[in-house]
Design an enzyme around this catalytic site. Structure first.
Site, PDB file in Angstrom:
ATOM      1  N   SER A 183       0.791  -1.227   0.000  1.00  0.00           N
ATOM      2  CA  SER A 183       0.000   0.000   0.000  1.00  0.00           C
ATOM      3  C   SER A 183       0.820   1.271   0.000  1.00  0.00           C
ATOM      4  O   SER A 183       0.337   2.313  -0.439  1.00  0.00           O
ATOM      5  CB  SER A 183      -0.956  -0.003   1.192  1.00  0.00           C
ATOM      6  OG  SER A 183      -0.265  -0.235   2.397  1.00  0.00           O
ATOM      7  N   HIS A 211      -5.412  -3.213  -2.874  1.00  0.00           N
ATOM      8  CA  HIS A 211      -5.047  -2.233  -3.907  1.00  0.00           C
ATOM      9  C   HIS A 211      -4.969  -2.851  -5.303  1.00  0.00           C
ATOM     10  O   HIS A 211      -4.583  -2.166  -6.250  1.00  0.00           O
ATOM     11  CB  HIS A 211      -3.719  -1.557  -3.534  1.00  0.00           C
ATOM     12  CG  HIS A 211      -3.808  -0.822  -2.225  1.00  0.00           C
ATOM     13  ND1 HIS A 211      -4.238   0.471  -2.120  1.00  0.00           N
ATOM     14  CD2 HIS A 211      -3.570  -1.247  -0.956  1.00  0.00           C
ATOM     15  CE1 HIS A 211      -4.248   0.840  -0.848  1.00  0.00           C
ATOM     16  NE2 HIS A 211      -3.846  -0.199  -0.121  1.00  0.00           N
ATOM     17  N   LYS A 242     -11.974   1.168  -2.087  1.00  0.00           N
ATOM     18  CA  LYS A 242     -10.883   1.755  -2.876  1.00  0.00           C
ATOM     19  C   LYS A 242     -11.345   1.773  -4.337  1.00  0.00           C
ATOM     20  O   LYS A 242     -12.179   2.603  -4.682  1.00  0.00           O
ATOM     21  CB  LYS A 242      -9.606   0.966  -2.613  1.00  0.00           C
ATOM     22  CG  LYS A 242      -9.232   0.977  -1.117  1.00  0.00           C
ATOM     23  CD  LYS A 242      -7.898   0.334  -0.834  1.00  0.00           C
ATOM     24  CE  LYS A 242      -7.683  -0.036   0.624  1.00  0.00           C
ATOM     25  NZ  LYS A 242      -7.821   1.056   1.593  1.00  0.00           N
TER      26      LYS A 242
END
Ligand SMILES: Cc1ncc(COP(=O)(O)O)c(C=O)c1O
Length: 396
Positions: A183, A211, A242
């Site tokens: 990250s 991610h 996200k």
């Protein structure tokens, strides 16, 4: 007063070391152009990689979900809070992200932090050795601690070192855990060799794809799909706040693993289910991610990533070799990093300074986070500012 005094002292100590964190208040949707603390800024701070948070279809879906199911779930999943929207989303997620295993199933969580605590505490315990990458996310570190397993940290992405540690271990049960995309660095874990080690040692491989989900792999199915891996020993955690642009997280794995989590994972059982409207909006997001619009957004994002890589190499600081939307620029000292972030801020560019304990001491950095919502004009602004600052630094 003594208790408060010790906290005051602690806060003063953080300030003296350049480690005070500050929240910014946003008066607009999360987008490339935002109102931050009352000022118009270009944001490079979000994890909204596909630019979906303010997508009209998702906004409509959350409103429709609220009309249909109300504002809240009213209970935990096992005690009355599990709605049709949650059940539908889990089916959608299993079909979309569970292709690495026969009989896939998915379980929806309110946050990725809780999903990671759930997986690690339910699959590891006393008698398990848990092998964890040195740069794993805090939620994996906390999950490992909470599990009471013996925890061994292997050097970042170092398959050989991990192999030696597994060979030397006589634990009855083993679990390897890694971020897919790290990250704060943006690099991708060597998933294929990690899975080969897991298979050889009869270990679980837990991949935190926070991610990668939505961004990597065919249709954005994530890092495991990108690496074309298949195994019943794989457990995938994806987050939905996200790239998916909404909120929550999921675990995808063999149906038996998921049933074990439903029965045993305390962070799943002892908490109120998220609002059904949120799950309803995530199902709408999955349709966008998987479709032509998702492909177009990923293509644009990758063009921005390649441009940013080239830009960062022209500065006098240290870029990390990242092919993902997380593009760090390592400055080093805390204060220098804060100064850089402040200089960019004055130019209307919001690029957060990341400092310890989020990253190792001495590697404080700017974390430039790219989104399909950015235009090339937005990157022009960042480019001009960074090159100007780099020139000034080189001349000083
Ligand atoms: C790698 C990683 N895992 C897990 C999480 C936690 O996800 P969530 O924000 O949904 O709690 C994050 C981010 O916050 C993350 O970066």
């Amino acid at each position: 007063m003594q208790l408060l005094d010790s906290l005051e002292q602690g806060l003063a100590d953080l300030a003296a070391r350049g480690l005070t964190r500050r929240r910014r208040t946003i008066d607009s949707p999360c987008a490339a152009h935002m109102i931050v603390d009352g000022r118009a800024m270009i944001g490079f701070a979000s994890n909204d990689y596909l630019g979906l948070t303010a997508h009209p279809q998702l906004v409509a879906a959350i409103a429709e979900g609220a009309q249909r199911y109300g504002a809240g779930s009213g209970g935990s999943h096992l005690l009355g809070g599990h709605s049709r929207a949650h059940a539908q989303l889990e089916d959608d997620l299993a079909a979309f992200a569970g292709g690495f295993v026969d009989a896939p199933r998915a379980l929806y969580f309110s946050t990725g932090y809780m999903a990671n605590l759930a997986v690690l505490t339910a699959l590891a315990g006393r008698g398990t050795t848990l092998f964890s990458d040195a740069l794993n996310h805090a939620s994996l570190i906390d999950g490992a601690r909470l599990s009471r397993a013996d925890v061994q940290i292997y050097p970042h992405a170092d398959v050989e070192a991990l192999s030696a540690m597994l060979d030397a271990s006589d634990a009855q049960a083993k679990l390897i855990v890694t971020d897919s995309v790290f990250s704060m660095d943006g690099d991708i874990a060597p998933l294929a060799p990690l899975l080969a080690l897991a298979e050889r040692h009869g270990a679980w491989l837990v991949v935190d794809d926070a991610h990668g989900f939505g961004v990597l792999g065919p249709q954005g199915r994530g890092a495991i799909a990108q690496a074309a891996l298949r195994s019943p020993h794989l457990v995938s955690v994806g987050t939905l706040g996200k790239a998916a642009g909404v909120s929550g997280a999921f675990v995808a794995a063999h149906a038996t693993v998921i049933e074990w989590l439903v029965q045993r994972a305390r962070p799943y059982i002892f908490t109120t289910a998220s609002a059904p409207a949120v799950a309803h909006a995530v199902s709408a997001s999955l349709k966008i991610i998987a479709g032509d619009e998702g492909d177009a957004r990923r293509a644009h994002l990758h063009a921005l990533i390649e441009r940013t890589r080239a830009l960062l190499k022209q500065t006098c600081w240290l870029p990390v070799d990242s092919h993902t939307a997380v593009q760090p620029l390592i400055i080093g000292a805390n204060d220098a990093t804060l100064d850089m972030a402040a200089a960019l801020d004055r130019e209307g560019l919001w690029v957060p300074a990341i400092r310890p304990p989020t990253v190792p001491a001495g590697t404080s950095r700017l974390r430039i986070s790219l989104s399909a919502a950015h235009s090339h004009d937005d990157l022009d602004r960042l480019e001009a500012a960074l090159l100007r600052l780099s020139k000034a630094e080189a001349a000083s």
